[in-house]
Motif scaffolding. Sequence first.
Motif, PDB file in Angstrom:
ATOM      1  N   THR A  79     -10.060  -4.195   8.391  1.00 49.22           N
ATOM      2  CA  THR A  79     -10.740  -4.370   9.184  1.00 49.22           C
ATOM      3  C   THR A  79      -9.722  -4.584  10.617  1.00 49.22           C
ATOM      4  O   THR A  79     -10.706  -4.372  11.443  1.00 49.22           O
ATOM      5  N   CYS A  80      -8.839  -4.350  10.505  1.00 51.75           N
ATOM      6  CA  CYS A  80      -8.118  -3.987  11.851  1.00 51.75           C
ATOM      7  C   CYS A  80      -6.690  -2.882  12.132  1.00 51.75           C
ATOM      8  O   CYS A  80      -5.969  -3.014  10.605  1.00 51.75           O
ATOM      9  N   LEU A  81      -6.883  -2.537  13.146  1.00 45.68           N
ATOM     10  CA  LEU A  81      -5.705  -0.839  12.531  1.00 45.68           C
ATOM     11  C   LEU A  81      -3.947  -1.742  12.327  1.00 45.68           C
ATOM     12  O   LEU A  81      -3.201  -1.426  12.328  1.00 45.68           O
ATOM     13  N   THR A  82      -4.550  -2.584  13.475  1.00 47.31           N
ATOM     14  CA  THR A  82      -2.503  -3.255  12.836  1.00 47.31           C
ATOM     15  C   THR A  82      -2.098  -4.376  11.915  1.00 47.31           C
ATOM     16  O   THR A  82      -0.717  -3.685  11.861  1.00 47.31           O
ATOM     17  N   GLU A  83      -3.004  -3.891  10.719  1.00 49.31           N
ATOM     18  CA  GLU A  83      -2.715  -5.015   9.581  1.00 49.31           C
ATOM     19  C   GLU A  83      -2.670  -2.780   8.743  1.00 49.31           C
ATOM     20  O   GLU A  83      -1.184  -2.916   7.874  1.00 49.31           O
ATOM     21  N   TRP A 143      -1.852   7.620   6.752  1.00 46.09           N
ATOM     22  CA  TRP A 143      -2.503   6.121   6.912  1.00 46.09           C
ATOM     23  C   TRP A 143      -1.671   5.346   6.580  1.00 46.09           C
ATOM     24  O   TRP A 143      -1.357   3.957   6.994  1.00 46.09           O
ATOM     25  N   ARG A 144      -0.383   5.597   5.823  1.00 45.95           N
ATOM     26  CA  ARG A 144       1.029   5.196   5.449  1.00 45.95           C
ATOM     27  C   ARG A 144       2.492   5.214   6.217  1.00 45.95           C
ATOM     28  O   ARG A 144       3.216   5.225   6.106  1.00 45.95           O
ATOM     29  N   GLU A 145       2.428   6.242   7.303  1.00 49.06           N
ATOM     30  CA  GLU A 145       3.036   6.577   8.638  1.00 49.06           C
ATOM     31  C   GLU A 145       3.356   5.225   9.457  1.00 49.06           C
ATOM     32  O   GLU A 145       2.566   4.894   9.818  1.00 49.06           O
ATOM     33  N   ASP A 146       4.163   5.282  10.151  1.00 53.75           N
ATOM     34  CA  ASP A 146       4.948   4.550  11.683  1.00 53.75           C
ATOM     35  C   ASP A 146       4.308   5.160  12.517  1.00 53.75           C
ATOM     36  O   ASP A 146       4.599   4.762  13.109  1.00 53.75           O
ATOM     37  N   VAL A 147       2.478   4.662  13.150  1.00 59.04           N
ATOM     38  CA  VAL A 147       2.093   5.609  13.885  1.00 59.04           C
ATOM     39  C   VAL A 147       2.616   4.551  14.702  1.00 59.04           C
ATOM     40  O   VAL A 147       2.105   2.948  14.476  1.00 59.04           O
ATOM     41  N   ASN A 148       2.692   4.564  16.506  1.00 58.42           N
ATOM     42  CA  ASN A 148       2.981   4.119  17.812  1.00 58.42           C
ATOM     43  C   ASN A 148       2.223   4.101  18.812  1.00 58.42           C
ATOM     44  O   ASN A 148       2.078   3.871  19.901  1.00 58.42           O
ATOM     45  N   SER A 149       1.590   5.560  18.534  1.00 57.70           N
ATOM     46  CA  SER A 149       0.672   5.879  19.776  1.00 57.70           C
ATOM     47  C   SER A 149      -0.410   6.889  18.475  1.00 57.70           C
ATOM     48  O   SER A 149      -0.247   7.786  18.076  1.00 57.70           O
ATOM     49  N   LEU A 150      -1.528   6.917  20.056  1.00 59.41           N
ATOM     50  CA  LEU A 150      -2.575   7.872  20.004  1.00 59.41           C
ATOM     51  C   LEU A 150      -3.069   8.850  20.853  1.00 59.41           C
ATOM     52  O   LEU A 150      -2.672   8.254  22.205  1.00 59.41           O
ATOM     53  N   SER A 151      -3.360   9.649  20.521  1.00 55.00           N
ATOM     54  CA  SER A 151      -3.902  10.851  21.239  1.00 55.00           C
ATOM     55  C   SER A 151      -5.001  11.335  21.178  1.00 55.00           C
ATOM     56  O   SER A 151      -5.448  11.976  20.238  1.00 55.00           O
ATOM     57  N   ILE A 188      -9.720   5.769   8.599  1.00 57.28           N
ATOM     58  CA  ILE A 188      -8.638   5.243   8.708  1.00 57.28           C
ATOM     59  C   ILE A 188      -8.312   3.556   7.401  1.00 57.28           C
ATOM     60  O   ILE A 188      -7.741   3.315   6.718  1.00 57.28           O
ATOM     61  N   LEU A 189      -9.888   2.590   8.247  1.00 50.59           N
ATOM     62  CA  LEU A 189      -9.315   1.112   7.575  1.00 50.59           C
ATOM     63  C   LEU A 189      -9.846   1.483   6.362  1.00 50.59           C
ATOM     64  O   LEU A 189      -9.969   0.583   5.315  1.00 50.59           O
ATOM     65  N   GLN A 190     -11.069   2.296   6.381  1.00 48.69           N
ATOM     66  CA  GLN A 190     -11.798   2.588   5.010  1.00 48.69           C
ATOM     67  C   GLN A 190     -11.106   2.815   4.133  1.00 48.69           C
ATOM     68  O   GLN A 190     -10.988   2.045   3.059  1.00 48.69           O
ATOM     69  N   LYS A 191      -9.923   3.841   4.801  1.00 53.61           N
ATOM     70  CA  LYS A 191      -9.292   3.898   2.932  1.00 53.61           C
ATOM     71  C   LYS A 191      -8.222   2.674   3.085  1.00 53.61           C
ATOM     72  O   LYS A 191      -8.239   2.792   1.397  1.00 53.61           O
ATOM     73  N   ALA A 192      -7.504   2.194   3.883  1.00 51.44           N
ATOM     74  CA  ALA A 192      -7.430   1.605   3.498  1.00 51.44           C
ATOM     75  C   ALA A 192      -7.302  -0.563   2.705  1.00 51.44           C
ATOM     76  O   ALA A 192      -6.503  -1.089   2.777  1.00 51.44           O
ATOM     77  N   GLY A 193      -8.808  -0.690   3.307  1.00 50.80           N
ATOM     78  CA  GLY A 193      -9.156  -1.189   3.108  1.00 50.80           C
ATOM     79  C   GLY A 193      -8.941  -2.281   4.395  1.00 50.80           C
ATOM     80  O   GLY A 193      -8.464  -3.918   3.821  1.00 50.80           O
ATOM     81  N   SER A 247      -4.536  -6.283  19.603  1.00 53.16           N
ATOM     82  CA  SER A 247      -3.644  -7.175  19.822  1.00 53.16           C
ATOM     83  C   SER A 247      -3.273  -7.327  21.670  1.00 53.16           C
ATOM     84  O   SER A 247      -3.343  -6.556  21.664  1.00 53.16           O
ATOM     85  N   ASP A 248      -2.219  -7.599  21.384  1.00 55.40           N
ATOM     86  CA  ASP A 248      -2.039  -8.252  22.824  1.00 55.40           C
ATOM     87  C   ASP A 248      -0.755  -7.242  23.483  1.00 55.40           C
ATOM     88  O   ASP A 248      -0.515  -6.808  24.884  1.00 55.40           O
ATOM     89  N   LYS A 249      -0.352  -6.451  22.529  1.00 57.56           N
ATOM     90  CA  LYS A 249       1.083  -5.081  22.657  1.00 57.56           C
ATOM     91  C   LYS A 249       0.347  -4.339  22.727  1.00 57.56           C
ATOM     92  O   LYS A 249       0.423  -3.132  22.740  1.00 57.56           O
ATOM     93  N   MET A 250      -0.816  -3.832  22.569  1.00 54.03           N
ATOM     94  CA  MET A 250      -1.879  -2.293  22.487  1.00 54.03           C
ATOM     95  C   MET A 250      -2.009  -2.228  24.347  1.00 54.03           C
ATOM     96  O   MET A 250      -2.360  -2.949  24.722  1.00 54.03           O
ATOM     97  N   HIS A 251      -1.587  -0.483  24.677  1.00 51.94           N
ATOM     98  CA  HIS A 251      -2.016  -0.760  26.424  1.00 51.94           C
ATOM     99  C   HIS A 251      -2.939   0.488  25.831  1.00 51.94           C
ATOM    100  O   HIS A 251      -3.048   1.568  24.517  1.00 51.94           O
ATOM    101  N   TYR A 252      -3.523   0.965  27.209  1.00 49.84           N
ATOM    102  CA  TYR A 252      -4.629   1.622  27.039  1.00 49.84           C
ATOM    103  C   TYR A 252      -3.927   2.181  28.694  1.00 49.84           C
ATOM    104  O   TYR A 252      -4.138   2.152  29.330  1.00 49.84           O
ATOM    105  N   MET A 253      -3.419   4.176  28.077  1.00 49.65           N
ATOM    106  CA  MET A 253      -2.737   5.128  29.961  1.00 49.65           C
ATOM    107  C   MET A 253      -4.621   6.433  29.867  1.00 49.65           C
ATOM    108  O   MET A 253      -4.251   6.930  28.613  1.00 49.65           O
ATOM    109  N   GLU A 254      -5.389   6.163  30.876  1.00 48.78           N
ATOM    110  CA  GLU A 254      -5.800   7.165  30.180  1.00 48.78           C
ATOM    111  C   GLU A 254      -5.108   8.909  31.649  1.00 48.78           C
ATOM    112  O   GLU A 254      -4.764   8.106  33.063  1.00 48.78           O
ATOM    113  N   THR A 255      -5.706   9.568  30.792  1.00 47.68           N
ATOM    114  CA  THR A 255      -4.782  11.079  31.854  1.00 47.68           C
ATOM    115  C   THR A 255      -7.007  12.043  31.770  1.00 47.68           C
ATOM    116  O   THR A 255      -7.614  11.969  31.401  1.00 47.68           O
TER     117      THR A 255
END
Length: 507
Positions: free
Chosen positions: A235-239, A207-215, A228-233, A267-275
């Motif tokens: 409401t938005c993952l971008t926070e 939760w303290r890492e600089d994460v930029n992609s999820l799989s 993650i949101l509960q741990k960080a207190g 975030s308008d910078k968030m993208h989604y890609m299906e595999t």
Amino acid sequence: MDILTHTVYEFFRPRQHKIARFTEEAEPIQKQQLRWLWRMASHTEWGVQHDFEHLSQYSDYKNRFPVQTYDEIKGDIERMVRGETDVLWPGTCRWFAKSSGTTSDKSKFLPVTPAILRRAHYQGGFDTVSLYLRNYPESHFFSRKGLILGGSHAPSPLHAGTRCGDLSAVLLQNLNPLVDLVRVPKREIILMDEWEHKIKAIVESTWREDVNSLSGVPSWMLVLIKAILQKAGKTCLTEVWPNLEVFFHGGISFEPYRAQYQQLIPSDKMHYMETYNASEGFFGLQDDPSDHSLLLMLDYGIFYEFIPLDELDSDNPHVFPLWEVEAGKNYALVISTAGGLWRYLIGDTVRFTSTHPYKFIISGRTKHYINAFGEELMVNNAERAIQMACQATGAKVKEYTAAPLFLLDKAKGRHQWLIEFTQAPRSLTEFARLLDSFLQQVNSDYEAKRYKEISLQPLEVIPAREDCFYDWLKAKGKLGGQHKIPRLSNDRQVLEELLQFNALHSI
């Protein structure tokens, strides 16, 4: 694009040119894959038995070998699990993906040979990143961390030298160690076998890492995001992860979850890609952000065939190679692979949206549909109608399943839907009415059976209590990994079990 990502991206460019050939050269590429498979397996037991060495034409292969299911090759696969060599594919296979395709108790063990790992699964991951960077040149993909949510693996009970587990765990275990430089959490955490402890460990370590992609699978990634949101207190993952830019997802349809992700990651910078990376192989990926259909990957050591879904249960169904399919039709997928699967009926159904290039959507499962009254309701129909009903009412759906209800006294019936909402509609009655209406819009057979209630009465929606589906999966030992809720069933077994859980308190 930062300097590091730009530098690495140069290694991806040549592959993009090869993928571009798929549009004009699909037939020769697929025939080349089939010849390579015959040549590689010619001296295996299977290849000798079926004279692969002297095959030259697809028609010979098609006419000589029947389409197979898992039960018909189960014995050979079990021999491979025990360590026997040169059975379905050259050499010894040490890794097997454990899969049921559903949440049933019966498991399948699919060979994950070095060849299918290299040519399909890892090449598919490479191509996914390649096309993502092509589509989003402003990416900082390689300068930050990627979080991969996967399952676990364990020694096989049949042979001490063989390991079985979720495909994601098999892939992670065999990844080049260099990938760990840009991936979180540590390998020993992501491969933990107890799901709830794993989630806690992932949260603490990332939760303290600089994460930029999820799989991962959308439903299970959503569980992690909320933790993650509960741990960080927040409401938005971008926070928590302000540089988050992409979620590579697969395993189940993303549509029922899209609104929840957009709410949690505004975030308008968030993208989604299906595999489409199944236990049997990597088959497709989303190459165009504006098009949700998937590009069929043609040179992964996989040869594709297709059976029209309406002929699947006939005694002598037509089987078509890729170059003979038509857009708009539902087909059952048949594959021959570098994993030693020969004319194997995978259990998924697809519908082509284009044949130039070959692009498709996953329309459902060969056993997951409702056709109790001739309505031929497929999973993709259900996903689309659910999405439309949510958009119209502001509701958000977490999980659902549906099955027919037979009304013997009226010689007709209806569909019952058990739906767990994260945001319930103001009127459940109105939601049910709209869902029924949208199903008629997306499926003409359903519409015909609903006309004047000839065969079908209006559907019924039963609200599920919070965590009903989660508790059901937990009771079956099916938390996490690639386990899925059966969306549609032609019988009531799954629904009846869930209705019983719905009446219980959380366990």
